[in-house]
Motif scaffolding. Structure first.
Motif, mmCIF file in Angstrom:
data_model
loop_
_atom_site.group_PDB
_atom_site.id
_atom_site.type_symbol
_atom_site.label_atom_id
_atom_site.label_comp_id
_atom_site.label_asym_id
_atom_site.label_seq_id
_atom_site.Cartn_x
_atom_site.Cartn_y
_atom_site.Cartn_z
ATOM 1 N N VAL A 144 111.323 10.645 51.466
ATOM 2 C CA VAL A 144 111.996 9.579 50.722
ATOM 3 C C VAL A 144 111.101 9.064 49.593
ATOM 4 C CG1 VAL A 144 112.929 7.245 50.883
ATOM 5 C CG2 VAL A 144 113.431 8.904 52.678
ATOM 6 N N ALA A 145 109.819 8.903 49.894
ATOM 7 C CA ALA A 145 108.890 8.393 48.873
ATOM 8 C C ALA A 145 108.803 9.332 47.675
ATOM 9 C CB ALA A 145 107.507 8.198 49.492
ATOM 10 N N LEU A 146 108.848 10.643 47.915
ATOM 11 C CA LEU A 146 108.691 11.617 46.836
ATOM 12 C C LEU A 146 109.996 11.897 46.101
ATOM 13 C CD1 LEU A 146 106.300 14.164 48.591
ATOM 14 C CD2 LEU A 146 105.721 12.600 46.731
ATOM 15 N N THR A 147 111.134 11.622 46.749
ATOM 16 C CA THR A 147 112.413 11.970 46.128
ATOM 17 C C THR A 147 113.149 10.765 45.545
ATOM 18 O OG1 THR A 147 113.504 11.822 48.299
ATOM 19 C CG2 THR A 147 112.732 13.996 47.585
ATOM 20 N N SER A 148 113.010 9.604 46.166
ATOM 21 C CA SER A 148 113.738 8.435 45.674
ATOM 22 C C SER A 148 113.010 7.741 44.535
ATOM 23 C CB SER A 148 113.979 7.442 46.814
ATOM 24 O OG SER A 148 112.754 6.914 47.281
ATOM 25 N N THR A 149 111.751 8.046 44.338
ATOM 26 C CA THR A 149 110.974 7.504 43.221
ATOM 27 C C THR A 149 110.219 8.653 42.562
ATOM 28 O OG1 THR A 149 109.066 7.045 44.631
ATOM 29 C CG2 THR A 149 110.664 5.271 44.349
ATOM 30 N N ASP A 150 109.611 8.374 41.399
ATOM 31 C CA ASP A 150 108.918 9.424 40.646
ATOM 32 C C ASP A 150 107.421 9.366 40.906
ATOM 33 O OD1 ASP A 150 108.740 11.586 39.040
ATOM 34 O OD2 ASP A 150 109.693 10.672 37.296
ATOM 35 N N VAL A 151 107.036 9.435 42.174
ATOM 36 C CA VAL A 151 105.624 9.373 42.548
ATOM 37 C C VAL A 151 104.795 10.478 41.886
ATOM 38 C CG1 VAL A 151 103.996 9.537 44.475
ATOM 39 C CG2 VAL A 151 106.048 8.141 44.693
ATOM 40 N N PRO A 152 105.290 11.729 41.806
ATOM 41 C CA PRO A 152 104.495 12.757 41.099
ATOM 42 C C PRO A 152 104.186 12.377 39.653
ATOM 43 C CG PRO A 152 106.200 13.800 42.413
ATOM 44 C CD PRO A 152 106.474 12.325 42.460
ATOM 45 N N LEU A 153 105.136 11.750 38.957
ATOM 46 C CA LEU A 153 104.877 11.313 37.583
ATOM 47 C C LEU A 153 103.816 10.221 37.556
ATOM 48 C CD1 LEU A 153 105.547 11.315 34.558
ATOM 49 C CD2 LEU A 153 107.330 9.629 35.040
ATOM 50 N N PHE A 154 103.875 9.287 38.499
ATOM 51 C CA PHE A 154 102.867 8.233 38.555
ATOM 52 C C PHE A 154 101.484 8.832 38.782
ATOM 53 C CE2 PHE A 154 106.485 5.620 40.620
ATOM 54 C CZ PHE A 154 107.099 5.485 39.380
ATOM 55 N N LEU A 155 101.398 9.823 39.658
ATOM 56 C CA LEU A 155 100.116 10.483 39.918
ATOM 57 C C LEU A 155 99.618 11.210 38.672
ATOM 58 C CD1 LEU A 155 100.814 11.946 43.481
ATOM 59 C CD2 LEU A 155 99.390 9.983 42.920
ATOM 60 N N TRP A 156 100.525 11.882 37.967
ATOM 61 C CA TRP A 156 100.144 12.585 36.740
ATOM 62 C C TRP A 156 99.644 11.611 35.683
ATOM 63 C CZ3 TRP A 156 98.581 16.830 34.603
ATOM 64 C CH2 TRP A 156 98.680 16.990 33.223
ATOM 65 N N ASN A 157 100.348 10.501 35.504
ATOM 66 C CA ASN A 157 99.902 9.500 34.537
ATOM 67 C C ASN A 157 98.525 8.948 34.905
ATOM 68 O OD1 ASN A 157 102.271 9.716 33.050
ATOM 69 N ND2 ASN A 157 103.289 8.044 34.115
ATOM 70 N N GLY A 158 98.340 8.679 36.192
ATOM 71 C CA GLY A 158 97.034 8.187 36.631
ATOM 72 C C GLY A 158 95.939 9.195 36.357
ATOM 73 N N LEU A 159 96.219 10.493 36.579
ATOM 74 C CA LEU A 159 95.226 11.529 36.331
ATOM 75 C C LEU A 159 94.873 11.624 34.849
ATOM 76 C CD1 LEU A 159 93.600 13.852 37.652
ATOM 77 C CD2 LEU A 159 95.524 15.366 37.125
ATOM 78 N N VAL A 160 95.892 11.586 33.992
ATOM 79 C CA VAL A 160 95.645 11.649 32.546
ATOM 80 C C VAL A 160 94.806 10.464 32.088
ATOM 81 C CG1 VAL A 160 96.748 11.528 30.272
ATOM 82 C CG2 VAL A 160 97.717 12.996 32.061
ATOM 83 N N VAL A 161 95.141 9.277 32.562
ATOM 84 C CA VAL A 161 94.449 8.069 32.121
ATOM 85 C C VAL A 161 93.002 8.047 32.598
ATOM 86 C CG1 VAL A 161 94.377 5.550 32.342
ATOM 87 C CG2 VAL A 161 96.547 6.699 31.893
ATOM 88 N N VAL A 162 92.778 8.294 33.897
ATOM 89 C CA VAL A 162 91.407 8.182 34.411
ATOM 90 C C VAL A 162 90.509 9.283 33.857
ATOM 91 C CG1 VAL A 162 92.162 6.996 36.502
ATOM 92 C CG2 VAL A 162 91.916 9.485 36.540
ATOM 93 N N LEU A 163 91.038 10.505 33.698
ATOM 94 C CA LEU A 163 90.218 11.572 33.129
ATOM 95 C C LEU A 163 89.958 11.329 31.642
ATOM 96 C CD1 LEU A 163 91.563 14.833 34.819
ATOM 97 C CD2 LEU A 163 89.529 13.488 35.371
ATOM 98 N N GLY A 164 90.971 10.821 30.918
ATOM 99 C CA GLY A 164 90.758 10.489 29.518
ATOM 100 C C GLY A 164 89.697 9.426 29.347
ATOM 101 N N ILE A 165 89.772 8.381 30.156
ATOM 102 C CA ILE A 165 88.766 7.317 30.092
ATOM 103 C C ILE A 165 87.389 7.865 30.423
ATOM 104 C CG2 ILE A 165 87.994 5.195 31.207
ATOM 105 C CD1 ILE A 165 90.926 4.425 31.538
ATOM 106 N N LEU A 166 87.285 8.657 31.490
ATOM 107 C CA LEU A 166 85.990 9.163 31.927
ATOM 108 C C LEU A 166 85.342 10.058 30.882
ATOM 109 C CD1 LEU A 166 83.837 9.495 34.112
ATOM 110 C CD2 LEU A 166 85.205 11.362 35.074
ATOM 111 N N VAL A 167 86.109 10.965 30.297
ATOM 112 C CA VAL A 167 85.554 11.884 29.302
ATOM 113 C C VAL A 167 85.005 11.115 28.103
ATOM 114 C CG1 VAL A 167 86.131 13.674 27.631
ATOM 115 C CG2 VAL A 167 86.935 13.865 29.990
ATOM 116 N N PHE A 168 85.784 10.186 27.577
ATOM 117 C CA PHE A 168 85.329 9.419 26.418
ATOM 118 C C PHE A 168 84.161 8.502 26.780
ATOM 119 C CE2 PHE A 168 89.603 10.410 24.682
ATOM 120 C CZ PHE A 168 89.197 10.940 23.465
#
Length: 274
Positions: free
Chosen positions: A59-83
């Motif tokens: 239900v958590a993975l299908t009724s909401t867009d948790v994979p998208l939230f995880l992807w956004n978090g990955l992009v943001v934290v890796l972008g911050i860390l690299v810079f």
């Protein structure tokens, strides 16, 4: 001998008590994530469910867009860390191994920056980003955290413990300062970089304050912001899927720390932090 044994026993008991107090919310979250709905609201307190309700994760993975939230978090934290690494390591190298006027003043300003919470500068940054038109973008989530006083301080402490003769020999061999930073200095302070990466990723993965201000687009929601969207939906009243989503979001940080814990402790030791 008896006094030493008693002291060690008391210290161990206090450590176990503190660890239990810290871990209890996570254990309870794990328990609720696999409990059926009727057992979650039961008057009896039990950590182990009568049966494992894996439907909560579905239900958590299908009724909401948790994979998208995880992807956004990955992009943001890796972008911050690299810079952060791109800017903090050369700055720390200059403060530790180069001599120039006002070096002590600059380092003092870095230490002063450690005392200023991000919340103090949030409104000016928000107004500036609004004028620049970069709100509701990944850049709005990344740019404010690129200047890192803590990163400069941590790397400066680690680099200052490296022998000066090493850098002098590299200059004699004809290496530029940029090459010395990335080909010699950075590999030597890699444990400190690992420790800093854990601090940075954890802080920004769990950050809710700035994403709540800088973005309104659900497609840019980071994991903590995504949990809020989850609560706003009809399924948010179902505690089991909510706890399952929280567990999915928390798990990557726990796994990353367990894999890097040795480098983490080495980095803190090498940088002289207690």
């Amino acid at each position: 001998m008896i006094r030493k044994f008693v002291g060690r026993t008391v210290s161990t008991a206090l450590l176990l008590l503190g660890a239990a107090a810290i871990l209890l919310p996570f254990v309870w979250m794990l328990s609720l994530s696999v409990k059926p709905r009727d057992e979650i609201f039961s008057t009896e307190i039990a950590l182990l469910p009568s049966r494992l309700e894996w439907r909560n994760f579905v239900v958590a993975l299908t009724s909401t867009d948790v994979p998208l939230f995880l992807w956004n978090g990955l992009v943001v934290v890796l972008g911050i860390l690299v810079f952060q690494l791109v800017f903090a390591v050369p700055c720390a190298y200059a403060l530790a191994q180069r001599t120039f006027r006002a070096r002590a003043l600059v380092f003092g300003l870095v230490l002063a920056g450690l005392l200023v919470p991000f919340h103090v500068t949030a409104i000016p940054i928000f107004l500036g980003f609004a004028q620049a038109g970069i709100l509701n973008t990944y850049w709005a989530l990344i740019l404010p955290f690129i200047p890192t006083a803590f990163g400069i301080f941590l790397f400066r402490q680690a680099i200052s413990q490296l022998p000066t003769e090493l850098f002098e020999a590299a200059r004699v061999d004809g290496l530029s300062e940029t090459a010395i930073v990335w080909r010699i200095t950075f590999p030597l302070v890699l444990p400190a970089a690992t420790a800093f990466a854990i601090f940075s990723v954890t802080a920004h993965w769990n950050d809710l304050f700035w994403p709540l201000i800088a973005t309104t687009d659900p497609q840019l929601a980071t994991p903590p912001r995504g949990i809020l969207y989850f609560r706003d939906e009809e399924s948010g009243d179902d505690v089991g899927p909510l706890m399952a989503a929280a567990l999915i979001i928390t798990a990557p940080l726990v796994i990353a720390f367990l894999l890097a814990q040795r480098k983490f402790t080495q980095g803190l030791a090498a940088s002289g932090l207690k």
